[in-house]
Design a protein around this motif. Structure first.
Motif, PDB file in Angstrom:
ATOM      1  N   LEU A 218       0.812  -1.220   0.000  1.00  0.00           N
ATOM      2  CA  LEU A 218       0.000   0.000   0.000  1.00  0.00           C
ATOM      3  C   LEU A 218       0.846   1.272   0.000  1.00  0.00           C
ATOM      4  CD1 LEU A 218      -2.899  -1.110   2.401  1.00  0.00           C
ATOM      5  CD2 LEU A 218      -2.884  -1.077  -0.102  1.00  0.00           C
ATOM      6  N   PRO A 219       1.855   1.415   0.875  1.00  0.00           N
ATOM      7  CA  PRO A 219       2.666   2.641   0.807  1.00  0.00           C
ATOM      8  C   PRO A 219       3.422   2.804  -0.512  1.00  0.00           C
ATOM      9  CG  PRO A 219       2.958   1.544   2.925  1.00  0.00           C
ATOM     10  CD  PRO A 219       2.210   0.587   2.044  1.00  0.00           C
ATOM     11  N   THR A 220       3.837   1.681  -1.115  1.00  0.00           N
ATOM     12  CA  THR A 220       4.542   1.777  -2.397  1.00  0.00           C
ATOM     13  C   THR A 220       3.627   2.336  -3.482  1.00  0.00           C
ATOM     14  OG1 THR A 220       5.995  -0.070  -1.801  1.00  0.00           O
ATOM     15  CG2 THR A 220       5.833   0.493  -4.138  1.00  0.00           C
ATOM     16  N   LEU A 221       2.366   1.900  -3.490  1.00  0.00           N
ATOM     17  CA  LEU A 221       1.403   2.476  -4.428  1.00  0.00           C
ATOM     18  C   LEU A 221       1.275   3.981  -4.221  1.00  0.00           C
ATOM     19  CD1 LEU A 221      -1.555  -0.111  -4.346  1.00  0.00           C
ATOM     20  CD2 LEU A 221       0.156   0.181  -6.152  1.00  0.00           C
ATOM     21  N   VAL A 222       1.212   4.388  -2.950  1.00  0.00           N
ATOM     22  CA  VAL A 222       1.062   5.818  -2.637  1.00  0.00           C
ATOM     23  C   VAL A 222       2.281   6.598  -3.126  1.00  0.00           C
ATOM     24  CG1 VAL A 222       0.725   7.500  -0.789  1.00  0.00           C
ATOM     25  CG2 VAL A 222      -0.364   5.253  -0.627  1.00  0.00           C
ATOM     26  N   LEU A 223       3.462   6.047  -2.911  1.00  0.00           N
ATOM     27  CA  LEU A 223       4.686   6.726  -3.360  1.00  0.00           C
ATOM     28  C   LEU A 223       4.686   6.911  -4.877  1.00  0.00           C
ATOM     29  CD1 LEU A 223       7.554   7.813  -2.906  1.00  0.00           C
ATOM     30  CD2 LEU A 223       8.368   5.441  -3.019  1.00  0.00           C
ATOM     31  N   VAL A 224       4.311   5.864  -5.603  1.00  0.00           N
ATOM     32  CA  VAL A 224       4.327   5.933  -7.066  1.00  0.00           C
ATOM     33  C   VAL A 224       3.340   6.972  -7.570  1.00  0.00           C
ATOM     34  CG1 VAL A 224       3.867   4.656  -9.194  1.00  0.00           C
ATOM     35  CG2 VAL A 224       5.147   3.565  -7.343  1.00  0.00           C
ATOM     36  N   TRP A 225       2.088   6.949  -7.050  1.00  0.00           N
ATOM     37  CA  TRP A 225       1.143   7.926  -7.582  1.00  0.00           C
ATOM     38  C   TRP A 225       1.469   9.344  -7.104  1.00  0.00           C
ATOM     39  CZ3 TRP A 225      -2.444   5.784  -3.548  1.00  0.00           C
ATOM     40  CH2 TRP A 225      -2.935   6.758  -2.678  1.00  0.00           C
ATOM     41  N   GLY A 226       2.126   9.472  -5.949  1.00  0.00           N
ATOM     42  CA  GLY A 226       2.534  10.806  -5.502  1.00  0.00           C
ATOM     43  C   GLY A 226       3.537  11.424  -6.453  1.00  0.00           C
ATOM     44  N   VAL A 227       4.478  10.622  -6.923  1.00  0.00           N
ATOM     45  CA  VAL A 227       5.462  11.105  -7.894  1.00  0.00           C
ATOM     46  C   VAL A 227       4.769  11.494  -9.197  1.00  0.00           C
ATOM     47  CG1 VAL A 227       7.437  10.433  -9.313  1.00  0.00           C
ATOM     48  CG2 VAL A 227       7.359   9.773  -6.899  1.00  0.00           C
ATOM     49  N   VAL A 228       3.857  10.647  -9.669  1.00  0.00           N
ATOM     50  CA  VAL A 228       3.141  10.951 -10.917  1.00  0.00           C
ATOM     51  C   VAL A 228       2.305  12.213 -10.759  1.00  0.00           C
ATOM     52  CG1 VAL A 228       1.389  10.127 -12.541  1.00  0.00           C
ATOM     53  CG2 VAL A 228       3.097   8.532 -11.631  1.00  0.00           C
ATOM     54  N   ALA A 229       1.601  12.336  -9.619  1.00  0.00           N
ATOM     55  CA  ALA A 229       0.756  13.514  -9.392  1.00  0.00           C
ATOM     56  C   ALA A 229       1.588  14.790  -9.386  1.00  0.00           C
ATOM     57  CB  ALA A 229       0.007  13.356  -8.073  1.00  0.00           C
ATOM     58  N   THR A 230       2.790  14.722  -8.810  1.00  0.00           N
ATOM     59  CA  THR A 230       3.669  15.890  -8.789  1.00  0.00           C
ATOM     60  C   THR A 230       4.098  16.277 -10.204  1.00  0.00           C
ATOM     61  OG1 THR A 230       4.508  15.204  -6.618  1.00  0.00           O
ATOM     62  CG2 THR A 230       5.798  16.843  -7.831  1.00  0.00           C
ATOM     63  N   LEU A 231       4.427  15.266 -11.007  1.00  0.00           N
ATOM     64  CA  LEU A 231       4.893  15.527 -12.368  1.00  0.00           C
ATOM     65  C   LEU A 231       3.805  16.129 -13.250  1.00  0.00           C
ATOM     66  CD1 LEU A 231       7.088  12.355 -12.991  1.00  0.00           C
ATOM     67  CD2 LEU A 231       7.842  14.680 -12.449  1.00  0.00           C
ATOM     68  N   LEU A 232       2.539  15.944 -12.883  1.00  0.00           N
ATOM     69  CA  LEU A 232       1.459  16.595 -13.636  1.00  0.00           C
ATOM     70  C   LEU A 232       1.618  18.108 -13.638  1.00  0.00           C
ATOM     71  CD1 LEU A 232      -1.737  14.524 -12.760  1.00  0.00           C
ATOM     72  CD2 LEU A 232      -1.174  15.386 -15.030  1.00  0.00           C
ATOM     73  N   GLY A 233       2.294  18.621 -12.616  1.00  0.00           N
ATOM     74  CA  GLY A 233       2.482  20.066 -12.521  1.00  0.00           C
ATOM     75  C   GLY A 233       3.518  20.622 -13.466  1.00  0.00           C
ATOM     76  N   VAL A 234       4.286  19.749 -14.119  1.00  0.00           N
ATOM     77  CA  VAL A 234       5.333  20.252 -15.018  1.00  0.00           C
ATOM     78  C   VAL A 234       5.135  19.788 -16.463  1.00  0.00           C
ATOM     79  CG1 VAL A 234       7.026  20.468 -13.166  1.00  0.00           C
ATOM     80  CG2 VAL A 234       6.877  18.316 -14.430  1.00  0.00           C
ATOM     81  N   VAL A 235       3.991  19.178 -16.770  1.00  0.00           N
ATOM     82  CA  VAL A 235       3.751  18.762 -18.157  1.00  0.00           C
ATOM     83  C   VAL A 235       3.646  20.007 -19.039  1.00  0.00           C
ATOM     84  CG1 VAL A 235       2.615  16.607 -17.485  1.00  0.00           C
ATOM     85  CG2 VAL A 235       1.233  18.666 -17.838  1.00  0.00           C
ATOM     86  N   GLN A 236       4.068  19.854 -20.290  1.00  0.00           N
ATOM     87  CA  GLN A 236       4.142  21.000 -21.192  1.00  0.00           C
ATOM     88  C   GLN A 236       3.193  20.902 -22.374  1.00  0.00           C
ATOM     89  OE1 GLN A 236       5.960  23.733 -20.477  1.00  0.00           O
ATOM     90  NE2 GLN A 236       6.494  22.692 -18.560  1.00  0.00           N
ATOM     91  N   ASN A 237       2.561  19.741 -22.548  1.00  0.00           N
ATOM     92  CA  ASN A 237       1.708  19.577 -23.718  1.00  0.00           C
ATOM     93  C   ASN A 237       0.645  18.510 -23.452  1.00  0.00           C
ATOM     94  OD1 ASN A 237       3.118  17.062 -24.065  1.00  0.00           O
ATOM     95  ND2 ASN A 237       4.720  18.170 -25.164  1.00  0.00           N
ATOM     96  N   TYR A 238      -0.192  18.304 -24.442  1.00  0.00           N
ATOM     97  CA  TYR A 238      -1.294  17.351 -24.325  1.00  0.00           C
ATOM     98  C   TYR A 238      -0.801  15.926 -24.118  1.00  0.00           C
ATOM     99  CZ  TYR A 238      -5.343  14.573 -25.801  1.00  0.00           C
ATOM    100  OH  TYR A 238      -6.364  13.658 -25.869  1.00  0.00           O
ATOM    101  N   ALA A 239       0.281  15.551 -24.814  1.00  0.00           N
ATOM    102  CA  ALA A 239       0.814  14.191 -24.674  1.00  0.00           C
ATOM    103  C   ALA A 239       1.255  13.926 -23.238  1.00  0.00           C
ATOM    104  CB  ALA A 239       1.983  13.978 -25.642  1.00  0.00           C
ATOM    105  N   GLY A 240       1.909  14.914 -22.637  1.00  0.00           N
ATOM    106  CA  GLY A 240       2.322  14.763 -21.242  1.00  0.00           C
ATOM    107  C   GLY A 240       1.131  14.640 -20.310  1.00  0.00           C
ATOM    108  N   TYR A 241       0.078  15.399 -20.598  1.00  0.00           N
ATOM    109  CA  TYR A 241      -1.136  15.364 -19.773  1.00  0.00           C
ATOM    110  C   TYR A 241      -1.783  13.985 -19.799  1.00  0.00           C
ATOM    111  CZ  TYR A 241      -6.158  16.046 -18.907  1.00  0.00           C
ATOM    112  OH  TYR A 241      -7.457  15.918 -18.471  1.00  0.00           O
ATOM    113  N   ILE A 242      -2.009  13.417 -20.984  1.00  0.00           N
ATOM    114  CA  ILE A 242      -2.721  12.136 -21.047  1.00  0.00           C
ATOM    115  C   ILE A 242      -1.840  10.987 -20.536  1.00  0.00           C
ATOM    116  CG2 ILE A 242      -4.268  12.861 -22.896  1.00  0.00           C
ATOM    117  CD1 ILE A 242      -2.543  11.282 -24.861  1.00  0.00           C
TER     118      ILE A 242
END
Length: 489
Positions: free
Chosen positions: A109-133
């Motif tokens: 369970l904590p490993t799942l949380v760590l992985v999605w936390g990293v992905v959620a953070t990276l959503l803040g630096v996407v630059q285009n539609y491909a990065g968003y999807i």
């Protein structure tokens, strides 16, 4: 007689007097022990789900702050990202619960949380539609294992009638996430320009980093199962095993088998549990993802709309807990689901029938106040009723997977061209809620019919109900097919 033998004998009888005697013998106050479990287990799990719901739904707040315009996305492209999240979520729920069953909760369970936390953070630096999807799809995959995993996890700690209230408290974090999300989005949006980033980027970055930090703590917060939990004394572990042994299958030594997986797929009731959530997930997720947009279309500014999302979720949180308490005390599920769903129907009738700001805003209160309490009970139902362990683990995941197919459809309904009235989205949500009442009524009838058949078998064979000696049944316990297993309706 040795103490272990005394416990076994008490377990075989499973009468209230014997249970009380056992409590006195080991010197453990059952209510105090339950409070101890609640304080240790529920807060960290609830925080993790709050973060999960926050990280999946904050995209609605980010859109209101200009995300689509900055990434040069059309309205339909934005909706595609929402859809891909749920496709990833649906596809990986069953594999994730198999992973949980074959590993341990403290690692998984904590490993799942760590992985999605990293992905959620990276959503803040996407630059285009491909990065968003790409980011939204990855987020759905990473978050897919938390809810079904925790529902199964709690079923290994609590008696059947105790599980519903705990699952409801856990799920109430979804409504809290909606309330906090509006406040956080309103505050974080004022960071526009900090570090050269737009406000919507900071919504993803700060909330994602919070998830990463909490995932690290979760490796210490989350325990495995009662037999090895460090915060319990040896006597408390034995007593928990005693309680569960005479109530459900969680203390049985059951290894993972593919035949148990197939058993879940072959059980029509498991599909009905999934359909019960399917008919709730569309209104649940469309409301959480689009409420800021719905309210802003009533004539409010973006900042006002962010704050106005808070009161409906606050009321929904209170009702989710209150209805869960009533359901637990009365040992009834279906009537409370149907009643709450009917309240949600009233909300969408108001949204469809009158576009005056005050009336439509009131509709969001009724919608949230009906949807969240009903979903909490629906999601706890298979955890109460499905046995044995592997079948229940798969049934929990199947329910979420089947259910979230409704969310996949829902993400395509609130299209830009249907604003500001959103007849298509509101109409589908209302239709799904009506369908939920019908599905729950059918499931209620099926469970009552099977309970009646089991009662006839027990009377004919002279055996006791209420799981009387399942803990000592060894190889002859048949899971939820056993005539001693009574379905909660």
């Amino acid at each position: 007689m040795p103490e272990a033998a005394e416990k076994k004998e008490a377990g075989a009888a499973s009468t209230p007097g014997d249970a009380a005697s056992s409590i006195e013998n080991v010197g453990i106050n059952e209510k105090a022990l339950l409070r101890k479990l609640d304080y240790r287990l529920l807060p960290p799990l609830t925080i993790l789900y709050l973060l999960s719901f926050l990280d999946r739904s904050n995209v609605g707040n980010a859109k209101l702050e200009g995300m689509a315009a900055d990434l040069d996305m059309t309205g339909d492209q934005y909706l595609t990202g929402l859809t891909l999240y749920f496709i990833g979520y649906v596809l990986f729920e069953i594999p994730c619960n198999i992973g949980l069953k074959r590993t341990t909760p403290r690692i998984w369970l904590p490993t799942l949380v760590l992985v999605w936390g990293v992905v959620a953070t990276l959503l803040g630096v996407v630059q285009n539609y491909a990065g968003y999807i790409t980011s939204r799809t990855a987020l759905g995959i990473a978050e897919s294992g938390l809810f079904p995993g925790v529902v199964f996890y709690l079923s290994m700690w609590y008696k059947r009638n105790e599980q519903h209230y705990r699952v409801a408290l856990f799920f109430s974090a979804a409504s809290l996430a909606g309330a906090f999300g509006g406040i956080l989005a309103w505050g974080i949006a004022h960071m526009k320009g900090v570090g050269g980033y737009s406000g919507w980027r900071w919504i993803f970055i700060l909330e994602g980093l919070l998830t990463v930090i909490m995932s690290t703590a979760a490796y210490f917060w989350v325990y495995n199962y009662p037999a090895t939990a460090e915060f319990l004394s040896e006597e408390e572990r034995d007593f928990i095993q005693f309680r569960l042994k005479n109530d459900n299958d969680s203390t049985r030594d059951e290894s993972f088998t593919w035949s148990a997986v197939l058993d879940a797929f072959r059980d029509p009731k498991v599909w009905l549990y999934g359909l019960a959530f399917h008919t709730m997930s569309l209104p649940l997720y469309t409301l959480s993802l689009f409420m800021p947009t719905i309210i802003s279309e009533l004539g409010y500014s973006a900042a006002q709309a962010q704050l106005l999302t808070v009161p409906p979720y606050a009321v929904a949180f209170i009702l989710t807990v209150a209805v869960a308490i009533l359901s637990e005390r009365t040992h009834r599920r279906a009537p409370f689901i149907m009643g709450s769903t009917a309240l949600g129907c009233l909300g969408y009738i108001l949204l469809l029938s009158d576009h005056r700001a005050g009336v439509s805003y009131l509709g969001t209160f009724f919608a949230a106040s009906g949807i969240y309490p009903a979903v909490a009970i629906v999601l706890a139902w298979p955890a109460n009723n499905v046995s044995g362990q592997t079948k229940r683990c798969i049934a929990n995941a199947m329910q979420i997977s089947i259910g979230n197919l409704g969310a996949v459809l829902g993400t395509q309904l609130y299209r830009t061209e249907t604003s500001p009235r959103y007849f298509l989205g509101h109409g589908f949500a209302l239709g799904y809620l009506i369908a939920n009442i019908i599905v729950v009524a059918i499931l209620w009838r099926v469970l009552n019919r099977e309970n009646a058949e089991k009662a006839r078998v027990r009377e004919r064979e002279g055996i006791e109900a209420l799981m009387g000696d399942v803990g000592d049944a060894e190889g002859d316990f048949q899971g939820d097919k056993d005539p001693r297993w009574i379905f909660q309706t």
